[in-house]
Design an enzyme around this catalytic site. Structure first.
Site, PDB file in Angstrom:
ATOM      1  N   ALA A 143      20.317  -1.410   8.443  1.00 54.54           N
ATOM      2  CA  ALA A 143      19.361  -0.721   7.563  1.00 54.54           C
ATOM      3  C   ALA A 143      18.677   0.432   8.287  1.00 54.54           C
ATOM      4  O   ALA A 143      17.629   0.266   8.905  1.00 54.54           O
ATOM      5  CB  ALA A 143      18.329  -1.731   7.032  1.00 54.54           C
ATOM      6  N   GLY A 150      18.568  10.646   5.504  1.00 58.50           N
ATOM      7  CA  GLY A 150      19.901  10.089   5.717  1.00 58.50           C
ATOM      8  C   GLY A 150      20.532  10.704   6.964  1.00 58.50           C
ATOM      9  O   GLY A 150      20.725  10.039   7.974  1.00 58.50           O
ATOM     10  N   ILE A 176      22.167   0.345   1.428  1.00 56.18           N
ATOM     11  CA  ILE A 176      22.508  -0.514   2.560  1.00 56.18           C
ATOM     12  C   ILE A 176      23.677  -1.433   2.189  1.00 56.18           C
ATOM     13  O   ILE A 176      23.553  -2.298   1.315  1.00 56.18           O
ATOM     14  CB  ILE A 176      21.279  -1.336   3.023  1.00 56.18           C
ATOM     15  CG1 ILE A 176      20.104  -0.387   3.318  1.00 56.18           C
ATOM     16  CG2 ILE A 176      21.626  -2.206   4.229  1.00 56.18           C
ATOM     17  CD1 ILE A 176      20.402   0.742   4.308  1.00 56.18           C
ATOM     18  N   GLY A 360      49.978  12.952 -15.209  1.00 52.41           N
ATOM     19  CA  GLY A 360      49.066  12.199 -16.089  1.00 52.41           C
ATOM     20  C   GLY A 360      48.928  10.752 -15.660  1.00 52.41           C
ATOM     21  O   GLY A 360      47.845  10.152 -15.786  1.00 52.41           O
ATOM     22  N   GLU A 383      28.378   7.299   7.402  1.00 52.17           N
ATOM     23  CA  GLU A 383      28.527   7.356   8.875  1.00 52.17           C
ATOM     24  C   GLU A 383      28.593   8.800   9.367  1.00 52.17           C
ATOM     25  O   GLU A 383      29.382   9.137  10.251  1.00 52.17           O
ATOM     26  CB  GLU A 383      29.742   6.551   9.342  1.00 52.17           C
ATOM     27  CG  GLU A 383      29.620   5.092   8.976  1.00 52.17           C
ATOM     28  CD  GLU A 383      29.760   4.147  10.149  1.00 52.17           C
ATOM     29  OE1 GLU A 383      29.736   4.587  11.306  1.00 52.17           O
ATOM     30  OE2 GLU A 383      29.868   2.937   9.881  1.00 52.17           O
ATOM     31  N   THR A 385      27.970  12.787   7.485  1.00 51.36           N
ATOM     32  CA  THR A 385      28.717  13.625   6.536  1.00 51.36           C
ATOM     33  C   THR A 385      29.633  14.599   7.300  1.00 51.36           C
ATOM     34  O   THR A 385      29.507  14.765   8.511  1.00 51.36           O
ATOM     35  CB  THR A 385      27.733  14.476   5.695  1.00 51.36           C
ATOM     36  OG1 THR A 385      27.006  15.326   6.596  1.00 51.36           O
ATOM     37  CG2 THR A 385      26.759  13.612   4.914  1.00 51.36           C
TER      38      THR A 385
HETATM   39  C1  LIG Z   1      28.621   3.922  -0.002  1.00 48.68           C
HETATM   40  C2  LIG Z   1      27.583   4.168   1.029  1.00 48.68           C
HETATM   41  C3  LIG Z   1      27.277   3.175   1.945  1.00 48.68           C
HETATM   42  C4  LIG Z   1      26.277   3.374   2.892  1.00 48.68           C
HETATM   43  N1  LIG Z   1      25.938   2.350   3.743  1.00 48.68           N
HETATM   44  C5  LIG Z   1      24.894   2.491   4.585  1.00 48.68           C
HETATM   45  C6  LIG Z   1      24.448   1.406   5.411  1.00 48.68           C
HETATM   46  O1  LIG Z   1      25.029   0.323   5.399  1.00 48.68           O
HETATM   47  N2  LIG Z   1      23.376   1.593   6.204  1.00 48.68           N
HETATM   48  C7  LIG Z   1      22.702   2.783   6.255  1.00 48.68           C
HETATM   49  O2  LIG Z   1      21.725   2.882   7.000  1.00 48.68           O
HETATM   50  N3  LIG Z   1      23.094   3.838   5.491  1.00 48.68           N
HETATM   51  C8  LIG Z   1      24.167   3.720   4.651  1.00 48.68           C
HETATM   52  N4  LIG Z   1      24.574   4.773   3.875  1.00 48.68           N
HETATM   53  C9  LIG Z   1      23.839   6.036   3.942  1.00 48.68           C
HETATM   54  C10 LIG Z   1      24.627   7.144   4.613  1.00 48.68           C
HETATM   55  O3  LIG Z   1      24.687   6.931   5.989  1.00 48.68           O
HETATM   56  C11 LIG Z   1      23.972   8.479   4.224  1.00 48.68           C
HETATM   57  O4  LIG Z   1      24.247   8.690   2.858  1.00 48.68           O
HETATM   58  C12 LIG Z   1      24.471   9.634   5.039  1.00 48.68           C
HETATM   59  O5  LIG Z   1      24.042   9.523   6.374  1.00 48.68           O
HETATM   60  C13 LIG Z   1      23.987  10.988   4.503  1.00 48.68           C
HETATM   61  O6  LIG Z   1      22.618  10.984   4.256  1.00 48.68           O
HETATM   62  P1  LIG Z   1      22.066  11.468   2.829  1.00 48.68           P
HETATM   63  O7  LIG Z   1      22.907  10.821   1.800  1.00 48.68           O
HETATM   64  O8  LIG Z   1      20.604  11.200   2.801  1.00 48.68           O
HETATM   65  O9  LIG Z   1      22.312  13.022   2.762  1.00 48.68           O
HETATM   66  P2  LIG Z   1      21.325  14.162   3.294  1.00 48.68           P
HETATM   67  O10 LIG Z   1      20.986  13.929   4.705  1.00 48.68           O
HETATM   68  O11 LIG Z   1      20.203  14.323   2.335  1.00 48.68           O
HETATM   69  O12 LIG Z   1      22.263  15.438   3.189  1.00 48.68           O
HETATM   70  C14 LIG Z   1      22.536  16.091   1.947  1.00 48.68           C
HETATM   71  C15 LIG Z   1      23.564  17.204   2.198  1.00 48.68           C
HETATM   72  O13 LIG Z   1      23.035  18.131   3.161  1.00 48.68           O
HETATM   73  C16 LIG Z   1      23.907  18.247   4.271  1.00 48.68           C
HETATM   74  N5  LIG Z   1      23.117  18.415   5.497  1.00 48.68           N
HETATM   75  C17 LIG Z   1      22.070  17.664   5.934  1.00 48.68           C
HETATM   76  N6  LIG Z   1      21.601  18.124   7.098  1.00 48.68           N
HETATM   77  C18 LIG Z   1      22.377  19.200   7.420  1.00 48.68           C
HETATM   78  C19 LIG Z   1      22.422  20.106   8.522  1.00 48.68           C
HETATM   79  N7  LIG Z   1      21.560  20.009   9.551  1.00 48.68           N
HETATM   80  N8  LIG Z   1      23.348  21.091   8.516  1.00 48.68           N
HETATM   81  C20 LIG Z   1      24.240  21.195   7.491  1.00 48.68           C
HETATM   82  N9  LIG Z   1      24.254  20.372   6.431  1.00 48.68           N
HETATM   83  C21 LIG Z   1      23.346  19.386   6.403  1.00 48.68           C
HETATM   84  C22 LIG Z   1      24.663  16.919   4.292  1.00 48.68           C
HETATM   85  O14 LIG Z   1      25.876  17.055   4.997  1.00 48.68           O
HETATM   86  C23 LIG Z   1      24.852  16.661   2.809  1.00 48.68           C
HETATM   87  O15 LIG Z   1      25.933  17.432   2.355  1.00 48.68           O
HETATM   88  C24 LIG Z   1      25.580   4.601   2.944  1.00 48.68           C
HETATM   89  C25 LIG Z   1      25.920   5.636   2.033  1.00 48.68           C
HETATM   90  C26 LIG Z   1      26.896   5.424   1.088  1.00 48.68           C
HETATM   91  C27 LIG Z   1      27.203   6.533   0.142  1.00 48.68           C
END
Ligand SMILES: Cc1cc2nc3c(=O)[nH]c(=O)nc-3n(C[C@H](O)[C@H](O)[C@H](O)COP(=O)(O)OP(=O)(O)OC[C@H]3O[C@@H](n4cnc5c(N)ncnc54)[C@H](O)[C@@H]3O)c2cc1C
Length: 398
Positions: A143, A150, A176, A360, A383, A385
Site C-alpha cells: 500500500a 502515484g 491496492i 472483426g 509499477e 508508468t
Molecule cells: C491495476 C492497478 C494496480 C495497482 N496496484 C497497486 C498496488 O498494489 N500498490 C500500490 O501502491 N499502487 C498500485 N497501483 C498504482 C500505480 O502504481 C499508479 O497508478 C502508478 O504509479 C501511476 O500513478 P498515478 O496513477 O497516480 O498517475 P500520476 O502520477 O498521476 O500520473 C499521471 C500521468 O502523468 C505522467 N507523469 C507523472 N509525473 C510525470 C513526470 N515527472 N514526467 C512526465 N510524466 C509524468 C504519468 O506518466 C501519467 O501518464 C496500481 C495501479 C493500477 C492501475
C-alpha cells in the site's frame, strides 16, 4: 556471452506445465463460468468483491502450489523459498504469461504473495508474517499509492506519528492490488522530514483486523481479473514499534531496492503475453482466407507479424540482460526501466496487431484477443508508468 537458457529454468517450466495440466486445468474445466465470455459478472458480487466460490479456487491452487514448491520460488531458501535466481524466475514468468487467461495466475501468488521487501523483517515478524505467507496461509498487499500521489509517492499525505511506544497511522491508499483480501498490509507513511524527501518514510506491517483499518471501495478495472484492487483507509490505526519493517524512515529505500526485480518480471510477463498474441495471430493468418488465399500470404499481414516477432525477440533479450546484470552485482536501473518500458509497449503493440489480423473476430468477446487487448493496457501504467521509466533512463544518462 552465453545465450542458453539456464537448465533450472527449463526444468521448472516443464514441471509447471505438468502441474497446470494435472492441478489447474481440472479446476478450470469445473468452473468455465470464471473464464468464459461473461467471466466478469461471475467473479464478483454487487459490491465488486470476488465471490467465495472464486476465492476458494484461487486458494486451492495456492495451497497446491505451496506443496509443489512453486509458491515463493524466488524467495531465498533460508526463509523457505526455492532460491531461484532473478533470471530464471523472469524466464518462468514469461512462460506462464504465454497462455490464455486462466487460474495459473494464482500459482506464483502475484501481489498478495511473498515479496522480497519482507526480507527486511525481524525474527518475530518472520514468524508472524513471512512464514505463514510462504505457506500460503495468509496474503498481503503493498500500500504505497494514494489518491493524490502515484508517480511521486515521496510526496505522500499518509503520516504515522509516535504516541508513547505506538505509531498512529492516518492515510488513504488507492488501487491496492489484493487489498480487499489481504490479511495484513505493507503500509507506507511519512514519519519525519518534508514532502518530496525520499528519507522519512516508514513501512509498517498492519493487520487487516486492526481498528481504523478499512477496505473502503473495490475498484472496477479494465481487462484484469475483477475485484482485485481497492481503496484502503487508515484512520488512527495504532501499531507497536515491532510493526516497523526494516528501519524507521528508510521504508522507501527498502521498497525501491525490491522494485527493480519487479519491473523485470513485468517485462518478462509482457514478452510472454506478446508471444502468446503473436502465436495466435500467426495461426489465424495461416487459416483465414480472403480472395482465395490465406491472409498470411499477403505482405500487408505477414510484415506486421514479422515486425512483431522481431520486437518480441529484442525485448526478450533486453529483460534477460537486465536480470543478468543484477545477478552479476552490476547496477541496472537503466536496463530495468528500459525492459519495463519496452515490454509494456510491446504487449500493447502485440494486442493491436493480433486484433487487426483477426479483423472483426478480434473484437468479439468469445474470441481470445479482446480480453488480452484490454488487459495489456495496464502494463504501461503500474509499477512506474512509461513516462516514469523514461525519466529514470534519462536520469541515468544525464
Ligand atoms: C491495476 C492497478 C494496480 C495497482 N496496484 C497497486 C498496488 O498494489 N500498490 C500500490 O501502491 N499502487 C498500485 N497501483 C498504482 C500505480 O502504481 C499508479 O497508478 C502508478 O504509479 C501511476 O500513478 P498515478 O496513477 O497516480 O498517475 P500520476 O502520477 O498521476 O500520473 C499521471 C500521468 O502523468 C505522467 N507523469 C507523472 N509525473 C510525470 C513526470 N515527472 N514526467 C512526465 N510524466 C509524468 C504519468 O506518466 C501519467 O501518464 C496500481 C495501479 C493500477 C492501475
Amino acid at each position: 556471452m552465453d545465450f542458453s537458457e539456464p537448465a533450472e529454468a527449463t526444468q521448472i517450466k516443464k514441471a509447471l506445465d505438468e502441474f497446470i495440466e494435472q492441478e489447474v486445468v481440472p479446476l478450470e474445466n469445473e468452473h468455465p463460468e470464471f473464464l468464459g465470455e461473461d467471466y466478469e459478472r461471475h467473479i464478483v458480487d454487487e459490491d465488486h468483491f470476488q465471490v467465495p466460490e472464486y476465492r476458494e479456487v484461487v486458494e486451492t491452487i495456492r495451497q497446491k502450489s505451496v506443496e509443489a514448491g512453486f509458491y515463493g520460488m524466488d524467495m531465498p531458501e533460508e526463509v523457505g523459498g526455492g532460491g531461484v535466481d532473478l533470471l530464471t524466475s523472469a524466464i518462468v514468468t514469461e512462460h506462464l504469461a504465454n497462455r490464455p487467461p486462466g487460474f495459473h495466475d494464482a500459482i506464483m501468488g502475484g501481489a498478495g504473495g511473498p515479496t522480497a521487501i519482507l526480507l527486511a523483517c525481524t525474527e518475530e515478524q518472520r514468524e508472524e508474517y513471512l512464514d505463514p505467507l510462504m505457506e500460503g496461509e495468509i496474503t498481503t498487499c503493498f500500500a504505497l499509492t494514494e489518491p493524490d500521489h502515484g508517480s511521486d509517492p515521496q510526496y505522500m499525505d499518509a503520516t504515522a506519528e509516535k504516541d508513547g511506544d505506538e505509531w498512529v497511522i492516518d492515510g488513504n491508499k488507492y488501487w491496492i492490488t489484493n487489498g480487499p483480501y489481504a490479511d495484513f498490509a505493507m503500509v507506507f507513511a511519512r514519519t519525519s522530514g518534508e514532502k518530496g524527501e525520499y528519507g522519512g518514510i516508514t513501512c509498517f506491517l498492519v493487520d487487516a483486523d486492526k481498528e481504523g483499518y478499512s477496505v473502503e471501495h473495490v475498484h472496477r478495472t479494465m481487462g484484469l481479473t475483477p475485484g482485485g484492487q481497492c481503496e484502503l483507509r487508515f484512520d488512527g490505526v495504532r501499531v507497536g514499534e515491532d510493526k516497523v519493517l526494516g528501519e524507521v524512515d528508510q521504508g522507501f529505500q527498502t521498497a525501491m531496492n525490491w522494485i527493480g526485480g519487479g519491473r523485470i518480471k513485468i517485462a518478462a510477463n509482457a514478452v510472454g503475453t506478446a508471444q502468446h498474441l503473436l502465436d495466435l495471430a500467426v495461426d489465424y493468418a495461416r487459416d483465414r482466407e480472403t480472395f482465395g488465399k490465406p491472409i498470411g500470404h499477403r505482405q500487408g499481414v505477414s510484415f506486421q507479424l514479422a515486425d512483431l516477432a522481431t520486437e518480441v525477440e529484442q525485448v526478450r533479450w533486453l529483460y534477460r540482460y537486465a536480470a543478468w546484470k543484477i545477478q552479476n552485482g552490476e547496477r541496472a536501473r537503466k536496463e530495468e526501466s528500459m525492459a519495463k518500458l519496452r515490454g509494456a509497449e510491446l504487449a500493447n503493440q502485440a494486442a493491436d496487431v493480433a486484433m487487426q489480423v483477426y479483423g472483426g473476430a478480434g473484437f468479439m468477446k468469445d474470441q481470445p484477443i479482446e480480453r488480452r487487448y484490454r488487459g495489456t493496457r495496464v502494463l504501461r501504467i503500474f509499477e512506474g508508468t512509461d513516462e516514469i521509466q523514461r525519466r529514470t533512463i534519462a536520469r541515468e544518462l544525464i
